[in-house]
Design a protein around this motif. Sequence first.
Motif, PDB file in Angstrom:
ATOM      1  N   LYS A  44       2.378 -37.570  23.539  1.00 23.50           N
ATOM      2  CA  LYS A  44       2.362 -36.973  22.206  1.00 23.50           C
ATOM      3  C   LYS A  44       3.774 -36.508  21.897  1.00 23.50           C
ATOM      4  CE  LYS A  44       0.634 -34.416  18.739  1.00 23.50           C
ATOM      5  NZ  LYS A  44       0.167 -34.877  17.508  1.00 23.50           N
ATOM      6  N   THR A  45       4.189 -36.651  20.660  1.00 23.36           N
ATOM      7  CA  THR A  45       5.494 -36.151  20.242  1.00 23.36           C
ATOM      8  C   THR A  45       5.290 -34.872  19.443  1.00 23.36           C
ATOM      9  OG1 THR A  45       6.448 -38.353  20.185  1.00 23.36           O
ATOM     10  CG2 THR A  45       7.591 -36.654  18.940  1.00 23.36           C
ATOM     11  N   LEU A  46       5.894 -33.786  19.918  1.00 25.91           N
ATOM     12  CA  LEU A  46       5.876 -32.531  19.169  1.00 25.91           C
ATOM     13  C   LEU A  46       7.016 -32.570  18.168  1.00 25.91           C
ATOM     14  CD1 LEU A  46       5.283 -29.904  21.995  1.00 25.91           C
ATOM     15  CD2 LEU A  46       3.635 -30.800  20.364  1.00 25.91           C
ATOM     16  N   SER A  47       6.782 -32.029  16.986  1.00 24.27           N
ATOM     17  CA  SER A  47       7.785 -32.069  15.939  1.00 24.27           C
ATOM     18  C   SER A  47       7.810 -30.741  15.185  1.00 24.27           C
ATOM     19  CB  SER A  47       7.453 -33.205  14.969  1.00 24.27           C
ATOM     20  OG  SER A  47       8.364 -33.242  13.910  1.00 24.27           O
ATOM     21  N   VAL A  48       8.999 -30.169  15.058  1.00 21.10           N
ATOM     22  CA  VAL A  48       9.179 -28.924  14.315  1.00 21.10           C
ATOM     23  C   VAL A  48      10.219 -29.185  13.232  1.00 21.10           C
ATOM     24  CG1 VAL A  48      10.031 -26.548  14.447  1.00 21.10           C
ATOM     25  CG2 VAL A  48       8.602 -27.453  16.278  1.00 21.10           C
ATOM     26  N   SER A  49       9.872 -28.877  11.978  1.00 20.47           N
ATOM     27  CA  SER A  49      10.790 -29.094  10.856  1.00 20.47           C
ATOM     28  C   SER A  49      10.947 -27.811  10.065  1.00 20.47           C
ATOM     29  CB  SER A  49      10.250 -30.184   9.921  1.00 20.47           C
ATOM     30  OG  SER A  49      10.122 -31.403  10.594  1.00 20.47           O
ATOM     31  N   PHE A  50      12.162 -27.564   9.599  1.00 17.42           N
ATOM     32  CA  PHE A  50      12.419 -26.427   8.723  1.00 17.42           C
ATOM     33  C   PHE A  50      13.771 -26.616   8.048  1.00 17.42           C
ATOM     34  CE2 PHE A  50      13.954 -25.225  12.909  1.00 17.42           C
ATOM     35  CZ  PHE A  50      15.209 -24.685  12.652  1.00 17.42           C
ATOM     36  N   ALA A  51      14.009 -25.830   7.005  1.00 17.09           N
ATOM     37  CA  ALA A  51      15.282 -25.860   6.287  1.00 17.09           C
ATOM     38  C   ALA A  51      16.165 -24.746   6.832  1.00 17.09           C
ATOM     39  CB  ALA A  51      15.053 -25.685   4.792  1.00 17.09           C
ATOM     40  N   ALA A  52      17.235 -25.122   7.505  1.00 13.45           N
ATOM     41  CA  ALA A  52      18.189 -24.140   8.031  1.00 13.45           C
ATOM     42  C   ALA A  52      19.011 -23.594   6.875  1.00 13.45           C
ATOM     43  CB  ALA A  52      19.090 -24.793   9.067  1.00 13.45           C
ATOM     44  N   GLU A  53      19.107 -22.270   6.779  1.00 11.57           N
ATOM     45  CA  GLU A  53      19.781 -21.635   5.652  1.00 11.57           C
ATOM     46  C   GLU A  53      21.070 -20.932   6.040  1.00 11.57           C
ATOM     47  OE1 GLU A  53      16.741 -19.033   4.256  1.00 11.57           O
ATOM     48  OE2 GLU A  53      15.500 -20.671   3.489  1.00 11.57           O
ATOM     49  N   GLU A  54      21.261 -20.654   7.339  1.00  9.41           N
ATOM     50  CA  GLU A  54      22.432 -19.899   7.781  1.00  9.41           C
ATOM     51  C   GLU A  54      23.188 -20.652   8.861  1.00  9.41           C
ATOM     52  OE1 GLU A  54      21.502 -15.881   8.941  1.00  9.41           O
ATOM     53  OE2 GLU A  54      19.779 -15.838   7.597  1.00  9.41           O
ATOM     54  N   THR A  55      24.508 -20.500   8.858  1.00 13.04           N
ATOM     55  CA  THR A  55      25.301 -21.071   9.938  1.00 13.04           C
ATOM     56  C   THR A  55      25.205 -20.176  11.173  1.00 13.04           C
ATOM     57  OG1 THR A  55      27.299 -19.915   9.235  1.00 13.04           O
ATOM     58  CG2 THR A  55      26.941 -22.121   8.337  1.00 13.04           C
ATOM     59  N   GLY A  56      25.456 -20.768  12.315  1.00 13.36           N
ATOM     60  CA  GLY A  56      25.430 -20.006  13.557  1.00 13.36           C
ATOM     61  C   GLY A  56      24.660 -20.736  14.631  1.00 13.36           C
ATOM     62  N   GLU A  57      24.404 -20.021  15.729  1.00 14.40           N
ATOM     63  CA  GLU A  57      23.709 -20.608  16.867  1.00 14.40           C
ATOM     64  C   GLU A  57      22.223 -20.287  16.846  1.00 14.40           C
ATOM     65  OE1 GLU A  57      25.177 -19.996  20.792  1.00 14.40           O
ATOM     66  OE2 GLU A  57      27.235 -20.432  20.194  1.00 14.40           O
ATOM     67  N   GLY A  58      21.447 -21.306  17.093  1.00 14.58           N
ATOM     68  CA  GLY A  58      20.019 -21.161  17.314  1.00 14.58           C
ATOM     69  C   GLY A  58      19.728 -21.645  18.720  1.00 14.58           C
ATOM     70  N   GLU A  59      18.469 -21.747  19.044  1.00  8.77           N
ATOM     71  CA  GLU A  59      18.114 -22.224  20.377  1.00  8.77           C
ATOM     72  C   GLU A  59      16.767 -22.920  20.339  1.00  8.77           C
ATOM     73  OE1 GLU A  59      17.971 -18.776  22.877  1.00  8.77           O
ATOM     74  OE2 GLU A  59      16.082 -18.094  22.040  1.00  8.77           O
ATOM     75  N   PHE A  60      16.489 -23.651  21.408  1.00  7.74           N
ATOM     76  CA  PHE A  60      15.170 -24.261  21.553  1.00  7.74           C
ATOM     77  C   PHE A  60      14.680 -24.073  22.976  1.00  7.74           C
ATOM     78  CE2 PHE A  60      18.021 -27.739  22.703  1.00  7.74           C
ATOM     79  CZ  PHE A  60      17.407 -28.336  23.785  1.00  7.74           C
ATOM     80  N   GLN A  61      13.357 -24.107  23.109  1.00  5.88           N
ATOM     81  CA  GLN A  61      12.721 -24.034  24.419  1.00  5.88           C
ATOM     82  C   GLN A  61      11.599 -25.060  24.473  1.00  5.88           C
ATOM     83  OE1 GLN A  61      10.287 -20.629  25.647  1.00  5.88           O
ATOM     84  NE2 GLN A  61      11.281 -20.755  27.643  1.00  5.88           N
ATOM     85  N   ILE A  62      11.576 -25.822  25.575  1.00  7.72           N
ATOM     86  CA  ILE A  62      10.506 -26.784  25.846  1.00  7.72           C
ATOM     87  C   ILE A  62       9.750 -26.239  27.052  1.00  7.72           C
ATOM     88  CG2 ILE A  62       9.967 -29.144  26.498  1.00  7.72           C
ATOM     89  CD1 ILE A  62      12.880 -29.846  25.578  1.00  7.72           C
ATOM     90  N   SER A  63       8.416 -26.146  26.940  1.00  8.69           N
ATOM     91  CA  SER A  63       7.652 -25.697  28.110  1.00  8.69           C
ATOM     92  C   SER A  63       6.512 -26.660  28.386  1.00  8.69           C
ATOM     93  CB  SER A  63       7.126 -24.275  27.912  1.00  8.69           C
ATOM     94  OG  SER A  63       6.183 -24.237  26.876  1.00  8.69           O
ATOM     95  N   ALA A  64       6.216 -26.833  29.661  1.00 11.54           N
ATOM     96  CA  ALA A  64       5.133 -27.698  30.118  1.00 11.54           C
ATOM     97  C   ALA A  64       4.306 -26.915  31.130  1.00 11.54           C
ATOM     98  CB  ALA A  64       5.693 -28.957  30.770  1.00 11.54           C
ATOM     99  N   THR A  65       2.983 -26.968  30.973  1.00 10.25           N
ATOM    100  CA  THR A  65       2.078 -26.220  31.842  1.00 10.25           C
ATOM    101  C   THR A  65       0.981 -27.134  32.343  1.00 10.25           C
ATOM    102  OG1 THR A  65       2.471 -24.269  30.481  1.00 10.25           O
ATOM    103  CG2 THR A  65       0.616 -24.184  31.979  1.00 10.25           C
TER     104      THR A  65
END
Length: 154
Positions: free
Chosen positions: A130-151
């Motif tokens: 399965k492919t997980l997909s997250v979409s949104f409109a980024a409004e600010e410059t700077g650093e974000g992050e992501f986390q992938i978890s498997a259980t």
Amino acid sequence: MKTELRKWAGVVVPAVLLIAVVCMAATLFWPDREVHVIDAANGRIVFCENATTGTHPLGRAWIDSDLNETVASPNADVMTGLGWNTFTVTCTNRNYGLFAPARASFTLTVRDAAGRPYSESVTLDRGGTKTLSVSFAAEETGEGEFQISATSIR
């Protein structure tokens, strides 16, 4: 003496096998499954004004019930633009067959530069991808992050 031993073995061996099968069936359909292995991986996303938006694969995650292995593997850090972005992760449950009781639960969480979380989760009861997909409109410059978890849940 050999005749008595054969009679004893002829009764005990089938009884032990029957008990083993009943125990396996009971644990296979037991309602309260327990979490066996959890793995998580983090990465960085940089939101810039001069970069192009788009779809960004962030990595992959999988569980393998035969090896009792759970892996979350991120790609390199991502640089993207302001506006609409989509982030994806490919998740795989390598559950081999009907009697491999492992379920796989996967979560992708992406935080924008302001720290707002966006996430999607899926649980795969059987082998599959399965492919997980997250979409949104980024409004600010700077650093974000992501986390992938498997259980792995058994």
